[in-house]
Enzyme design. Structure first.
Site, short mmCIF file in Angstrom:
data_model
loop_
_atom_site.label_atom_id
_atom_site.label_comp_id
_atom_site.label_asym_id
_atom_site.label_seq_id
_atom_site.Cartn_x
_atom_site.Cartn_y
_atom_site.Cartn_z
N ASP A 123 -21.96 -6.34 34.90
CA ASP A 123 -20.54 -6.34 35.24
C ASP A 123 -19.74 -5.55 34.21
O ASP A 123 -19.99 -5.64 33.01
CB ASP A 123 -20.06 -7.79 35.28
CG ASP A 123 -18.66 -7.97 35.83
OD1 ASP A 123 -18.41 -7.53 36.96
OD2 ASP A 123 -17.82 -8.55 35.12
N GLU A 170 -21.80 -1.55 36.41
CA GLU A 170 -20.54 -1.29 37.10
C GLU A 170 -19.70 -0.39 36.20
O GLU A 170 -19.32 -0.79 35.11
CB GLU A 170 -19.83 -2.62 37.36
CG GLU A 170 -18.54 -2.48 38.13
CD GLU A 170 -17.76 -3.78 38.21
OE1 GLU A 170 -17.00 -3.95 39.18
OE2 GLU A 170 -17.91 -4.63 37.30
N HIS A 219 -19.32 -7.26 46.84
CA HIS A 219 -18.41 -8.43 46.83
C HIS A 219 -16.98 -8.05 46.48
O HIS A 219 -16.07 -8.86 46.67
CB HIS A 219 -18.93 -9.46 45.83
CG HIS A 219 -18.92 -8.95 44.43
ND1 HIS A 219 -19.77 -7.96 43.98
CD2 HIS A 219 -18.13 -9.26 43.37
CE1 HIS A 219 -19.51 -7.69 42.72
NE2 HIS A 219 -18.53 -8.47 42.32
#
Length: 571
Positions: A207, A263, A339
């Site tokens: 992340d 990410e 998501h």
């Protein structure tokens, strides 16, 4: 073409699961790990060999698990550490890998590390997070800089107890860890990474991977005159110590042959991205560039109108992600959903009843023709679409959506026109659309749960559900299975080949050539609801073209039907 080592993850097809919304096994209205386990055979049947689980760690769930309070425990409604160990084993039994979300830019404010850090200025963990004194302007207390948070407002939260601000790039309940502190980094590696790698996890989706080094934290340039807080993504991403930190992380990951996909927002320069994913640099295996999924967004994501983009812009974005592997030792990813994104059919094609199945198949064919590791998000293989504009704002659960709507209301004094525009934008782009329960069957609660789900399921299960599509050879699911089989069959060409877009300015057709040594293929997709004539490009006229696959029945000759896609082999 630079030929580099064929690691296992390069040819992978990854299926992303959002635990709360995948399948509920115990009737509490929330998806769980045992629910995931019950559908592993379904996932494998699609052609998937890697499963990615979104955060399942213990968490207060302010940001749906991206606020971790304990890396070494599981959020109780999802299950236990033993359930996770069972899930890892069940994936491995089926020759599938399992990767987790690694959320280490920040923790929850309920994490024991932060509880210690905020207890006093002299606590040994004080410097594990980023604390700064206030600025004073004309005697008024102000945060240390003017950065805008990812969920609106300042990135700084005042702490009354110790009378300093702490940094949170996301929610105030998500304080940023201080990666400059070596002791904190070692604790992160041990608790968040090694704990799970030792239990058999095969890697991580990392992340916010480029936010760990914050730079000098100076003010961001003023781009919004109406706000005290300014977009600062280029200030807090890709800071001076990022490569050092990632190299340090990689020494641990390499011991386990673990896969990483980072990410990587706010990084438009190809050279910067390549440094992260170059095999020689030994930092990350690949990243998610946001060029494609950012198409159509406004300067602050939702400040836009639906379909506010042209096909040439979409093609250019795809090209930038594909160019990452051309003539070098980098690797790339292929994705249209996750998501954090609305549904791709609703965003890039048409979710009108007469076109949604065609659109789902066309986007599947286009993705299968692109090089890199493939990522599919739960429900994408069924052609799930955004929920309708008629749904009330109360159905939007995501903090990003609700904060934006509140901001518009406050700025415009609840202007009906402004609020209608805000809702239209959210209906097109909100993260909520990816988070509705999976449509398993045309039964109450979409077959997701025996209880009322935590979030409203879609109303269209009569025309879109997994049970029905499993036995329908004309379904979006059947076509995804077919395309993934073709992708495996023509692995060199489709997964590893060089990409060249043809006629990038064409506003209706997306045509590109794939090349691997002497082999070539051409992919053409009609991104309109009209029948479109397609002439073989001049540079291909001397070549023999044979139809490999089309999204509609036919011989591949003549006009392209609405939202039709084709792949031809060239000889």
């Amino acid at each position: 073409m630079t030929v580099t080592e064929r690691k296992w993850w390069k040819d992978g097809v990854v299926y992303q699961i959002y635990p709360a919304s995948f399948k509920d096994s115990n009737g509490d209205g929330i998806g769980d790990l045992k629910g995931i386990m019950s559908e592993l055979d379904y996932i494998k049947s699609i052609g998937v060999n890697i499963v990615w689980i979104c955060p399942m760690y213990d968490s207060p769930q302010v940001d749906m698990g991206y606020d971790v309070s304990d890396y070494e425990n599981v959020y109780p409604p999802y299950g236990t550490v033993q359930d996770m160990e069972n899930l890892i084993a069940e994936c491995h039994t089926r020759d599938m890998k399992l990767i987790l979300d690694l959320v280490i830019n920040h923790t929850s404010d309920q994490h024991k590390w932060f509880q210690e850090s905020r207890s006093s200025k002299t606590n040994p963990k004080r410097n594990w997070y980023i604390w700064r004194p206030a600025r004073y302007v004309d005697g008024v207390r102000k945060p240390p800089n003017n950065w805008l948070g990812n969920f609106m407002g300042s990135v700084w939260q005042w702490d009354e107890h110790t009378e300093e601000y702490y940094l949170h790039l996301f929610c105030p309940e998500q304080p940023d860890l201080n990666w400059e502190n070596e002791e904190a980094r070692k604790a992160i590696y041990k608790s968040a990474m090694e704990f799970w790698l030792d239990r058999g996890v095969d890697g991580f989706r990392v992340d916010t991977v480029n936010m760990y080094s914050k730079g000098d934290m100076s003010d961001a340039p003023i781009t919004d005159e109406d706000s005290e807080w300014q977009f600062a993504g280029f200030q807090y991403c890709n800071g001076p110590r990022m490569h050092e930190f990632l190299s340090e992380m990689n020494t641990i990951l390499a011991r386990y042959d673990a896969m990483t996909v980072g990410e990587c927002p706010h990084t438009p320069e190809l050279s910067k991205v390549l440094k992260y994913v170059s095999a020689g640099e030994k930092q990350l295996d690949m990243v998610f560039q946001f060029d494609v999924v950012d198409v159509g967004q406004g300067p602050y994501k939702f400040q836009t109108t639906p379909f506010n983009f042209t096909l040439p812009r979409f093609k250019s974005a795809v090209q930038r992600t594909q160019d990452l592997i051309k003539g070098n030792d980098g690797w790339t990813t292929v994705f249209l959903e996750n998501h954090d994104q609305a549904r791709s059919i609703s965003r890039f094609a048409s979710d009108a009843p007469e076109f949604r199945i065609r659109s789902g198949k066309m986007l599947s064919l286009m993705m299968a023709g692109l090089s890199g590791t493939m990522f599919i998000y739960q429900g994408q293989e069924l052609g799930m679409v955004n929920f309708p504009i008629e749904w009330d704002m109360s159905e939007f659960k995501d903090v990003d959506s609700t904060n934006y709507y509140k901001m518009v209301a406050n700025r415009t004094n609840n202007s009906p026109t402004a609020l209608a525009a805000a809702k239209a934008s959210l209906q097109h782009l909100a993260r909520d659309h990816a988070r509705v329960p999976m449509s398993w069957s045309n039964t109450p609660n979409a077959g997701f749960s025996t209880a009322k789900p935590w979030m409203r399921p879609l109303d269209d299960t009569a025309v879109c559900n997994a049970d029905q599509q499993k036995s329908d050879k004309t379904s979006v699911l059947a076509f995804w299975k077919r395309m993934l089989a073709i992708r495996r069959q023509y692995n060199d060409l489709l997964v590893h080949g060089d990409f060249e877009v043809l006629d990038i300015q064409d506003k209706e057709l997306f045509c590109f050539v794939k090349s691997w040594q002497e082999r070539r293929a051409v992919v053409v997709c009609n991104f309109t609801k009209e029948t479109n004539s397609w002439k073989v490009p001049d540079q291909l006229k001397k070549e023999k073209m044979s139809l490999l696959v089309s999204t509609v029945d036919g011989d591949g000759e003549g006009d392209l039907e609405p939202y039709e896609g084709r792949i031809y082999l060239l000889a």
